[in-house]
Design a protein around this motif. Structure first.
Motif, PDB file in Angstrom:
ATOM      1  N   LEU A   1      84.256  43.003  54.966  1.00 11.95           N
ATOM      2  CA  LEU A   1      85.457  43.259  54.738  1.00 11.95           C
ATOM      3  C   LEU A   1      86.371  42.384  54.172  1.00 11.95           C
ATOM      4  N   GLU A   2      87.350  41.652  53.417  1.00 11.93           N
ATOM      5  CA  GLU A   2      88.023  40.761  53.371  1.00 11.93           C
ATOM      6  C   GLU A   2      88.125  39.931  54.698  1.00 11.93           C
ATOM      7  N   THR A   3      88.748  40.683  55.583  1.00 10.99           N
ATOM      8  CA  THR A   3      89.115  40.132  57.127  1.00 10.99           C
ATOM      9  C   THR A   3      88.554  41.197  58.125  1.00 10.99           C
ATOM     10  N   PRO A   4      87.444  40.475  58.696  1.00  7.67           N
ATOM     11  CA  PRO A   4      86.922  41.271  60.055  1.00  7.67           C
ATOM     12  C   PRO A   4      88.020  42.107  60.764  1.00  7.67           C
ATOM     13  N   VAL A   5      87.065  43.529  61.231  1.00  8.48           N
ATOM     14  CA  VAL A   5      87.922  44.471  61.387  1.00  8.48           C
ATOM     15  C   VAL A   5      87.515  44.293  62.928  1.00  8.48           C
ATOM     16  N   ALA A   6      88.015  44.353  64.245  1.00  4.94           N
ATOM     17  CA  ALA A   6      87.649  44.142  65.566  1.00  4.94           C
ATOM     18  C   ALA A   6      87.006  45.537  66.376  1.00  4.94           C
ATOM     19  N   LEU A   7      85.882  46.163  66.525  1.00  3.88           N
ATOM     20  CA  LEU A   7      85.862  47.405  67.234  1.00  3.88           C
ATOM     21  C   LEU A   7      87.088  47.418  68.680  1.00  3.88           C
ATOM     22  N   GLU A   8      87.198  48.795  68.939  1.00  3.17           N
ATOM     23  CA  GLU A   8      88.429  48.802  69.437  1.00  3.17           C
ATOM     24  C   GLU A   8      87.626  49.899  70.899  1.00  3.17           C
ATOM     25  N   ASN A   9      87.813  49.407  72.323  1.00  2.00           N
ATOM     26  CA  ASN A   9      87.418  51.027  73.091  1.00  2.00           C
ATOM     27  C   ASN A   9      89.053  52.457  72.573  1.00  2.00           C
ATOM     28  N   ILE A  10      87.957  52.797  73.562  1.00  2.00           N
ATOM     29  CA  ILE A  10      88.959  54.414  73.148  1.00  2.00           C
ATOM     30  C   ILE A  10      90.270  54.250  73.695  1.00  2.00           C
ATOM     31  N   ARG A  11      90.732  53.237  74.168  1.00  2.00           N
ATOM     32  CA  ARG A  11      92.401  53.357  74.755  1.00  2.00           C
ATOM     33  C   ARG A  11      92.914  52.698  73.215  1.00  2.00           C
ATOM     34  N   GLY A  12      92.321  52.063  72.541  1.00  2.00           N
ATOM     35  CA  GLY A  12      92.681  51.334  71.131  1.00  2.00           C
ATOM     36  C   GLY A  12      92.390  49.892  71.579  1.00  2.00           C
ATOM     37  N   ASN A  13      91.902  49.249  72.565  1.00  2.00           N
ATOM     38  CA  ASN A  13      92.171  47.624  72.922  1.00  2.00           C
ATOM     39  C   ASN A  13      90.901  47.213  72.253  1.00  2.00           C
TER      40      ASN A  13
ATOM     41  N   GLU B   1      80.883  42.961  57.945  1.00  2.00           N
ATOM     42  CA  GLU B   1      80.445  44.275  57.543  1.00  2.00           C
ATOM     43  C   GLU B   1      79.495  45.422  57.201  1.00  2.00           C
ATOM     44  N   VAL B   2      79.851  46.509  56.827  1.00  2.00           N
ATOM     45  CA  VAL B   2      79.827  48.045  57.336  1.00  2.00           C
ATOM     46  C   VAL B   2      78.949  48.379  56.307  1.00  2.00           C
ATOM     47  N   SER B   3      78.093  49.156  56.683  1.00  2.00           N
ATOM     48  CA  SER B   3      77.082  50.378  55.723  1.00  2.00           C
ATOM     49  C   SER B   3      76.988  51.422  56.740  1.00  2.00           C
ATOM     50  N   PHE B   4      76.490  52.121  56.105  1.00  2.00           N
ATOM     51  CA  PHE B   4      76.746  53.550  56.298  1.00  2.00           C
ATOM     52  C   PHE B   4      75.352  53.734  57.493  1.00  2.00           C
ATOM     53  N   LYS B   5      74.427  53.099  57.732  1.00  2.00           N
ATOM     54  CA  LYS B   5      73.293  52.735  58.911  1.00  2.00           C
ATOM     55  C   LYS B   5      73.364  51.445  59.519  1.00  2.00           C
ATOM     56  N   GLY B   6      75.014  50.536  59.405  1.00  2.00           N
ATOM     57  CA  GLY B   6      74.999  49.247  60.352  1.00  2.00           C
ATOM     58  C   GLY B   6      76.152  49.069  60.661  1.00  2.00           C
ATOM     59  N   VAL B   7      75.979  47.814  61.376  1.00  2.00           N
ATOM     60  CA  VAL B   7      76.878  47.060  61.949  1.00  2.00           C
ATOM     61  C   VAL B   7      76.984  45.229  60.763  1.00  2.00           C
ATOM     62  N   LEU B   8      77.240  44.426  60.475  1.00  2.00           N
ATOM     63  CA  LEU B   8      77.500  42.343  61.024  1.00  2.00           C
ATOM     64  C   LEU B   8      78.290  42.123  61.981  1.00  2.00           C
ATOM     65  N   VAL B   9      78.431  41.910  63.242  1.00  2.00           N
ATOM     66  CA  VAL B   9      79.958  41.752  63.539  1.00  2.00           C
ATOM     67  C   VAL B   9      79.646  39.725  63.831  1.00  2.00           C
TER      68      VAL B   9
END
Length: 201
Positions: A102-114, A122-130
């Motif tokens: 990803l050009e810019t990292p993306v934060a994962l969110e909880n169910i409420r969007g926080n 980085e993301v693939s269909f098998k994993g993520v690098l965080v």
């Protein structure tokens, strides 16, 4: 108009206009598959697709795209083969799923969007690098939402695999929901098209 007429002239004109609209008569070329190899080849592929997973594989440079073939029935009860969303792999010392950086990292969110402390690099269909932001230990598992800009959010469930030399954390994705996996593959395919337009032209 006579009282027993089913459609008004305006309705008939609208139906004829829709019927002759060239945009509405275009098929989705990216998902349809026509087999012109004769009845025996068509029957063989149809039987194989009905009983087991059938794929088409394409290779270019150091990447492989594997398209699943699905058997679908049209409104006339005829069976057709349709291409599914491909899985993309890259060659190297070992074959692994293609990872989108990803050009810019993306934060994962909880169910409420926080926003959480886990930021996807980085993301693939098998994993993520965080990246873990803040003073927390990396969780052994997570169940959060991936919301890249311009896309509907995608549910991700991950299990910690290892820490990399760069200080990032690799998580294996454990997607139990097939529709979420399909949406993740669609997102990755769309990004692959933007990065490698020559392959998808």
């Amino acid at each position: 108009m006579h009282r027993d007429t089913l459609l008004t002239q305006d309705e008939l004109d609208f139906i004829q206009m829709m019927q002759h609209n060239p945009q509405l008569n275009l098929r989705d070329a990216s998902s349809s598959l026509t087999v012109n190899g004769g009845a025996q080849i068509r029957d063989l592929l149809t039987r194989l697709a009905a009983h087991d997973q059938l794929t088409i594989q394409a290779q270019f440079d150091n990447q492989q795209l594997t398209f699943p073939l699905h058997l679908v029935e049209d409104e006339f009860h005829a069976l057709h083969l349709r291409l599914g969303v491909p899985t993309i792999f890259e060659d190297g010392p070992m074959i692994r799923p293609w990872r989108l950086a990803l050009e810019t990292p993306v934060a994962l969110e909880n169910i409420r969007g926080n926003l959480s402390a886990l930021w996807v690099h980085e993301v693939s269909f098998k994993g993520v690098l965080v990246e873990i932001r803040g003073r927390i230990k990396p969780p052994k598992t997570f169940s959060l939402w991936f919301s890249p800009s311009g896309y509907e959010r995608i549910a991700l469930r991950g299990t910690l695999e290892r820490e990399t030399a760069r200080g990032l954390f690799a998580y294996r994705l454990d997607q139990s929901d097939v529709s979420e996996t399909e949406r993740l593959r669609q997102f990755i395919l769309h990004q692959h098209r933007l990065i490698h337009p020559e392959v998808h032209a």
